[in-house]
Write a protein that holds these residues in place. Structure first.
Motif, PDB file in Angstrom:
ATOM      1  N   ASP A   1       1.008  -1.299   0.223  1.00 23.04           N
ATOM      2  CA  ASP A   1       0.047  -0.153  -0.121  1.00 23.04           C
ATOM      3  C   ASP A   1       0.660   1.152  -0.012  1.00 23.04           C
ATOM      4  O   ASP A   1       2.060   1.242   0.332  1.00 23.04           O
ATOM      5  CB  ASP A   1      -0.729   0.116   1.066  1.00 23.04           C
ATOM      6  N   ALA A   2       0.349   2.204  -0.385  1.00 27.24           N
ATOM      7  CA  ALA A   2       0.913   3.696  -0.677  1.00 27.24           C
ATOM      8  C   ALA A   2       1.679   4.168   0.649  1.00 27.24           C
ATOM      9  O   ALA A   2       2.851   4.624   0.747  1.00 27.24           O
ATOM     10  CB  ALA A   2       0.252   4.706  -1.101  1.00 27.24           C
ATOM     11  N   ALA A   3       0.916   4.210   1.678  1.00 22.41           N
ATOM     12  CA  ALA A   3       1.654   4.691   2.988  1.00 22.41           C
ATOM     13  C   ALA A   3       2.564   3.953   3.436  1.00 22.41           C
ATOM     14  O   ALA A   3       3.685   4.520   4.022  1.00 22.41           O
ATOM     15  CB  ALA A   3       0.507   4.645   3.877  1.00 22.41           C
ATOM     16  N   SER A   4       2.532   2.548   3.467  1.00 23.36           N
ATOM     17  CA  SER A   4       3.646   1.605   3.890  1.00 23.36           C
ATOM     18  C   SER A   4       5.096   2.090   2.954  1.00 23.36           C
ATOM     19  O   SER A   4       5.949   1.914   3.541  1.00 23.36           O
ATOM     20  CB  SER A   4       3.246   0.257   4.115  1.00 23.36           C
ATOM     21  N   ALA A   5       4.714   2.029   1.927  1.00 20.99           N
ATOM     22  CA  ALA A   5       5.795   2.227   0.818  1.00 20.99           C
ATOM     23  C   ALA A   5       6.616   3.538   1.105  1.00 20.99           C
ATOM     24  O   ALA A   5       7.719   3.491   1.109  1.00 20.99           O
ATOM     25  CB  ALA A   5       5.319   2.121  -0.543  1.00 20.99           C
ATOM     26  N   VAL A   6       5.689   4.546   1.381  1.00 20.74           N
ATOM     27  CA  VAL A   6       6.469   6.062   1.648  1.00 20.74           C
ATOM     28  C   VAL A   6       7.363   5.645   3.116  1.00 20.74           C
ATOM     29  O   VAL A   6       8.426   6.342   3.085  1.00 20.74           O
ATOM     30  CB  VAL A   6       5.401   7.082   1.813  1.00 20.74           C
ATOM     31  N   ALA A   7       6.672   4.888   3.950  1.00 23.48           N
ATOM     32  CA  ALA A   7       7.359   4.988   5.525  1.00 23.48           C
ATOM     33  C   ALA A   7       8.584   3.980   4.988  1.00 23.48           C
ATOM     34  O   ALA A   7       9.706   4.460   5.697  1.00 23.48           O
ATOM     35  CB  ALA A   7       6.515   4.399   6.416  1.00 23.48           C
ATOM     36  N   ASP A   8       8.291   3.020   4.468  1.00 20.38           N
ATOM     37  CA  ASP A   8       9.745   2.131   3.981  1.00 20.38           C
ATOM     38  C   ASP A   8      10.814   2.757   3.414  1.00 20.38           C
ATOM     39  O   ASP A   8      11.987   2.633   3.831  1.00 20.38           O
ATOM     40  CB  ASP A   8       9.250   0.924   3.318  1.00 20.38           C
ATOM     41  N   PHE A   9      10.337   3.586   2.442  1.00 18.81           N
ATOM     42  CA  PHE A   9      11.449   4.571   1.627  1.00 18.81           C
ATOM     43  C   PHE A   9      11.960   5.359   2.712  1.00 18.81           C
ATOM     44  O   PHE A   9      13.376   5.483   2.381  1.00 18.81           O
ATOM     45  CB  PHE A   9      10.658   5.400   0.449  1.00 18.81           C
ATOM     46  N   ASP A  10      11.565   6.109   3.514  1.00 20.14           N
ATOM     47  CA  ASP A  10      12.083   7.016   4.378  1.00 20.14           C
ATOM     48  C   ASP A  10      12.897   6.252   5.407  1.00 20.14           C
ATOM     49  O   ASP A  10      14.010   6.878   5.627  1.00 20.14           O
ATOM     50  CB  ASP A  10      10.913   7.753   5.380  1.00 20.14           C
ATOM     51  N   ARG A  11      12.810   4.992   5.875  1.00 18.29           N
ATOM     52  CA  ARG A  11      13.516   4.305   6.638  1.00 18.29           C
ATOM     53  C   ARG A  11      14.862   3.787   5.988  1.00 18.29           C
ATOM     54  O   ARG A  11      16.015   3.834   6.564  1.00 18.29           O
ATOM     55  CB  ARG A  11      12.763   3.011   7.034  1.00 18.29           C
ATOM     56  N   ALA A  12      14.425   3.337   4.862  1.00 14.79           N
ATOM     57  CA  ALA A  12      15.652   3.022   3.834  1.00 14.79           C
ATOM     58  C   ALA A  12      16.620   4.105   3.870  1.00 14.79           C
ATOM     59  O   ALA A  12      17.873   3.875   3.742  1.00 14.79           O
ATOM     60  CB  ALA A  12      15.206   2.455   2.416  1.00 14.79           C
ATOM     61  N   ALA A  13      15.981   5.180   3.344  1.00 14.52           N
ATOM     62  CA  ALA A  13      16.806   6.662   3.109  1.00 14.52           C
ATOM     63  C   ALA A  13      17.617   6.959   4.486  1.00 14.52           C
ATOM     64  O   ALA A  13      18.693   7.266   4.244  1.00 14.52           O
ATOM     65  CB  ALA A  13      15.904   7.706   2.856  1.00 14.52           C
ATOM     66  N   ASP A  14      16.946   6.702   5.680  1.00 15.15           N
ATOM     67  CA  ASP A  14      17.521   6.944   6.680  1.00 15.15           C
ATOM     68  C   ASP A  14      19.025   6.056   7.127  1.00 15.15           C
ATOM     69  O   ASP A  14      20.060   6.217   7.522  1.00 15.15           O
ATOM     70  CB  ASP A  14      16.844   6.873   7.940  1.00 15.15           C
ATOM     71  N   ALA A  15      18.815   4.618   6.672  1.00  9.37           N
ATOM     72  CA  ALA A  15      19.690   3.728   6.843  1.00  9.37           C
ATOM     73  C   ALA A  15      20.887   4.431   6.111  1.00  9.37           C
ATOM     74  O   ALA A  15      22.209   3.847   6.262  1.00  9.37           O
ATOM     75  CB  ALA A  15      19.303   2.348   6.574  1.00  9.37           C
ATOM     76  N   TRP A  16      20.656   4.590   4.467  1.00  5.20           N
ATOM     77  CA  TRP A  16      21.635   4.768   3.646  1.00  5.20           C
ATOM     78  C   TRP A  16      22.414   5.981   4.009  1.00  5.20           C
ATOM     79  O   TRP A  16      23.663   5.982   3.992  1.00  5.20           O
ATOM     80  CB  TRP A  16      21.064   4.921   2.199  1.00  5.20           C
ATOM     81  N   ARG A  17      21.717   7.253   4.607  1.00  5.41           N
ATOM     82  CA  ARG A  17      22.334   8.096   5.010  1.00  5.41           C
ATOM     83  C   ARG A  17      23.420   7.967   5.845  1.00  5.41           C
ATOM     84  O   ARG A  17      24.403   8.396   6.371  1.00  5.41           O
ATOM     85  CB  ARG A  17      21.241   9.291   5.307  1.00  5.41           C
ATOM     86  N   ALA A  18      22.882   7.037   7.089  1.00  6.60           N
ATOM     87  CA  ALA A  18      23.738   6.751   8.201  1.00  6.60           C
ATOM     88  C   ALA A  18      25.178   5.977   7.695  1.00  6.60           C
ATOM     89  O   ALA A  18      26.367   6.301   8.135  1.00  6.60           O
ATOM     90  CB  ALA A  18      23.283   5.881   9.187  1.00  6.60           C
ATOM     91  N   ALA A  19      24.849   5.258   6.626  1.00 11.00           N
ATOM     92  CA  ALA A  19      26.163   4.772   6.049  1.00 11.00           C
ATOM     93  C   ALA A  19      26.889   5.693   5.463  1.00 11.00           C
ATOM     94  O   ALA A  19      28.269   5.492   5.527  1.00 11.00           O
ATOM     95  CB  ALA A  19      25.771   3.580   4.984  1.00 11.00           C
ATOM     96  N   LEU A  20      26.463   6.667   4.699  1.00 11.20           N
ATOM     97  CA  LEU A  20      27.150   7.962   4.124  1.00 11.20           C
ATOM     98  C   LEU A  20      28.196   8.612   5.085  1.00 11.20           C
ATOM     99  O   LEU A  20      29.439   8.751   5.241  1.00 11.20           O
ATOM    100  CB  LEU A  20      26.241   8.800   3.321  1.00 11.20           C
ATOM    101  N   VAL A  21      27.376   8.988   6.357  1.00 15.73           N
ATOM    102  CA  VAL A  21      27.978   9.888   7.116  1.00 15.73           C
ATOM    103  C   VAL A  21      29.037   9.160   8.192  1.00 15.73           C
ATOM    104  O   VAL A  21      30.031   9.492   8.498  1.00 15.73           O
ATOM    105  CB  VAL A  21      27.076  10.654   8.090  1.00 15.73           C
ATOM    106  N   ALA A  22      28.973   7.842   8.053  1.00 11.57           N
ATOM    107  CA  ALA A  22      30.043   7.086   8.705  1.00 11.57           C
ATOM    108  C   ALA A  22      31.305   6.842   8.157  1.00 11.57           C
ATOM    109  O   ALA A  22      32.273   6.395   8.469  1.00 11.57           O
ATOM    110  CB  ALA A  22      29.621   5.547   8.997  1.00 11.57           C
ATOM    111  N   ALA A  23      31.234   7.313   6.548  1.00 10.97           N
ATOM    112  CA  ALA A  23      32.677   7.078   5.822  1.00 10.97           C
ATOM    113  C   ALA A  23      33.439   8.265   5.814  1.00 10.97           C
ATOM    114  O   ALA A  23      33.015   9.407   5.890  1.00 10.97           O
ATOM    115  CB  ALA A  23      31.844   7.033   4.118  1.00 10.97           C
ATOM    116  N   ASP A  24      34.748   7.982   6.105  1.00 14.83           N
ATOM    117  CA  ASP A  24      35.649   8.816   6.067  1.00 14.83           C
ATOM    118  C   ASP A  24      36.306   8.939   4.835  1.00 14.83           C
ATOM    119  O   ASP A  24      35.799   8.169   3.762  1.00 14.83           O
ATOM    120  CB  ASP A  24      36.680   8.361   7.162  1.00 14.83           C
TER     121      ASP A  24
END
Length: 208
Positions: A131-154
């Motif tokens: 469903d659309a609402a779950s898909a948007v929430a899942d996208f936001d969580r995945a984007a958070d996880a990817w961003r965390a991987a980015l800021v951990a990179a030196d």
């Protein structure tokens, strides 16, 4: 840890594109690009699954089987995304918002895992949203996880070949900075496609 200077513009681009896409799907307003807020409602399930023409690839219940020219539904849970092993159909099928958003969320979630997680997640582990609402929430969580991987990179990680071991691309052979650039391009172009499909749906179904 300070973000490496080379990463700052790419991180800023990611943040802007990510927020603009979330706002475009959720509302109540989205930045027009010049700071002006444009009213927009939350994406409906009808928009999420809308097939503008015959033979579209989409997200479907595993129990219903894949769509036209697809040979499998990839993903865990009750829902999966139309797919086929290479070589892919030519010309490629037109894909729904559901397909594009699922693809985008999967690549963020899996790349985050293969960069800063257990490095074992596969497409078969990724849970596809029905469903659309779950898909948007899942996208936001995945984007958070990817961003965390980015800021951990030196700086050393940005130059390291194989810092991301994502198995569905060239990541193991590429410097991580190239992977970061590529993910931004995926977000930018799929985000634009999703926004355009929302505009077309409104035009055809609401007449405005």
């Amino acid at each position: 840890m300070a973000v490496p200077a080379r990463l700052v513009p790419l991180l800023d681009q990611f943040d802007f594109a990510r927020q603009r896409l979330v706002d475009r799907m959720s509302g109540p307003v989205v930045d027009s690009g010049n700071g002006t807020g444009v009213p927009v409602g939350p994406m409906t399930d009808a928009e999420y699954f809308w097939e503008p023409g015959p033979g579209c690839w989409s997200v479907r219940r595993h129990a219903d089987g894949p769509g036209a020219r697809a040979t499998l539904l990839t993903g865990a849970g009750a829902w999966g995304r139309d797919a086929t092993p290479p070589p892919h159909p030519a010309p490629p099928p037109f894909t729904t918002i559901a397909w594009r958003l699922s693809h985008l969320t999967e690549l963020l979630a899996l790349r985050a895992d293969h960069t800063a997680g257990g490095r074992g997640m596969t497409r078969e582990d990724f849970r596809v949203s029905g469903d659309a609402a779950s898909a948007v929430a899942d996208f936001d969580r995945a984007a958070d996880a990817w961003r965390a991987a980015l800021v951990a990179a030196d700086d050393a990680a940005l130059d390291a070949v194989g810092h991301s071991t994502y198995p569905y691309g060239s990541d193991p052979e590429d410097p991580f900075l190239d992977v970061v650039w590529w993910v931004n391009q995926e977000l930018l172009h799929h985000g634009a496609e999703i926004a355009l499909l929302r505009d077309l749906y409104r035009l055809l179904h609401a007449g405005i």
